[in-house]
Design a protein around this motif. Structure first.
Motif, mmCIF file in Angstrom:
data_model
loop_
_atom_site.group_PDB
_atom_site.id
_atom_site.type_symbol
_atom_site.label_atom_id
_atom_site.label_comp_id
_atom_site.label_asym_id
_atom_site.label_seq_id
_atom_site.Cartn_x
_atom_site.Cartn_y
_atom_site.Cartn_z
ATOM 1 N N THR A 16 0.839 -1.186 0.000
ATOM 2 C CA THR A 16 0.000 0.000 0.000
ATOM 3 C C THR A 16 0.877 1.240 0.000
ATOM 4 O OG1 THR A 16 -0.112 -0.070 2.409
ATOM 5 C CG2 THR A 16 -1.921 -1.106 1.204
ATOM 6 N N ARG A 17 0.286 2.338 -0.444
ATOM 7 C CA ARG A 17 1.020 3.607 -0.500
ATOM 8 C C ARG A 17 0.211 4.656 0.230
ATOM 9 N NH1 ARG A 17 0.294 7.602 -4.086
ATOM 10 N NH2 ARG A 17 1.933 9.114 -4.253
ATOM 11 N N ASP A 18 0.866 5.385 1.110
ATOM 12 C CA ASP A 18 0.221 6.486 1.810
ATOM 13 C C ASP A 18 0.166 7.669 0.842
ATOM 14 O OD1 ASP A 18 -0.544 8.626 3.358
ATOM 15 O OD2 ASP A 18 0.831 8.186 5.009
ATOM 16 N N LYS B 177 -0.617 10.707 1.222
ATOM 17 C CA LYS B 177 -0.151 11.989 1.764
ATOM 18 C C LYS B 177 1.367 12.096 1.733
ATOM 19 C CE LYS B 177 -4.139 12.596 4.719
ATOM 20 N NZ LYS B 177 -4.661 12.544 6.064
ATOM 21 N N THR B 178 2.043 11.006 2.082
ATOM 22 C CA THR B 178 3.509 11.043 2.155
ATOM 23 C C THR B 178 4.177 10.385 0.959
ATOM 24 O OG1 THR B 178 3.634 8.943 3.348
ATOM 25 C CG2 THR B 178 3.407 10.956 4.667
ATOM 26 N N GLU C 166 4.806 7.310 0.852
ATOM 27 C CA GLU C 166 5.596 6.198 1.388
ATOM 28 C C GLU C 166 4.897 4.867 1.108
ATOM 29 O OE1 GLU C 166 7.801 4.865 5.547
ATOM 30 O OE2 GLU C 166 6.380 6.511 5.560
ATOM 31 N N TRP C 167 5.688 3.844 0.732
ATOM 32 C CA TRP C 167 5.166 2.510 0.461
ATOM 33 C C TRP C 167 5.339 1.614 1.683
ATOM 34 C CZ3 TRP C 167 2.389 0.783 -3.547
ATOM 35 C CH2 TRP C 167 2.341 1.573 -4.695
ATOM 36 N N GLY D 214 2.415 -4.080 6.548
ATOM 37 C CA GLY D 214 2.332 -2.713 7.048
ATOM 38 C C GLY D 214 3.658 -2.094 7.428
#
Length: 111
Positions: free
Chosen positions: A73-75, A77-78, A80-81, A86
C-alpha cells in the motif's frame, strides 16, 4: 547468417528478403498506423483514479499482481510505500528494505 541470442533466431534484412518473408511496405504502414492509434489513445486516456492501476478496462493493468508486491500500500499523503504486513518498504534514501522472515527450519544434511 542467422544469429541466435537467448533462444531466438535473428536474421538480417537481406536474409529475410531472400527468403521472401519481409512484410510489404503496405503491411508496415498498416501496422504502424495501428500502433500510432493505440499510442494516441493511451496518451489521451484520463489518469487512473487514486489507488487503481492504469489500463484499458483492467486489462494489462497490473503486471505486479501475484508477486512479492501484492498487498503493498502507498500512503497518498507522504508517498511512502508499505509491505503487506504494514512495514515501511523503502529507506529514506530510496533503497528497498528487506526483512528477515521467520527463519527456515534447520536440517541436518546427513539425515
Amino acid at each position: 547468417m542467422p544469429k541466435k541470442v537467448g533462444g531466438k533466431t535473428f536474421h538480417t534484412r537481406e536474409e529475410l528478403e531472400a527468403r521472401g518473408v519481409m512484410p510489404s511496405p503496405e503491411e508496415i504502414a498498416r501496422n504502424q498506423k495501428i500502433l500510432d492509434d493505440f499510442n494516441r489513445t493511451l496518451r489521451n486516456a484520463p489518469p487512473a483514479p487514486e489507488g487503481e492501476a492504469p489500463g484499458f478496462g483492467g486489462r494489462f493493468s497490473d503486471d505486479l499482481g501475484g508477486t512479492e508486491f501484492e498487498g503493498w500500500t502507498r500512503d497518498p499523503k507522504t508517498g511512502e510505500w508499505f509491505d503487506k504486513k504494514g512495514r515501511p518498504a523503502y529507506y529514506a534514501d530510496g533503497r528497498r528494505i528487506t526483512y528477515n522472515e521467520e527463519p527456515h527450519e534447520q536440517r541436518d544434511p546427513q539425515q
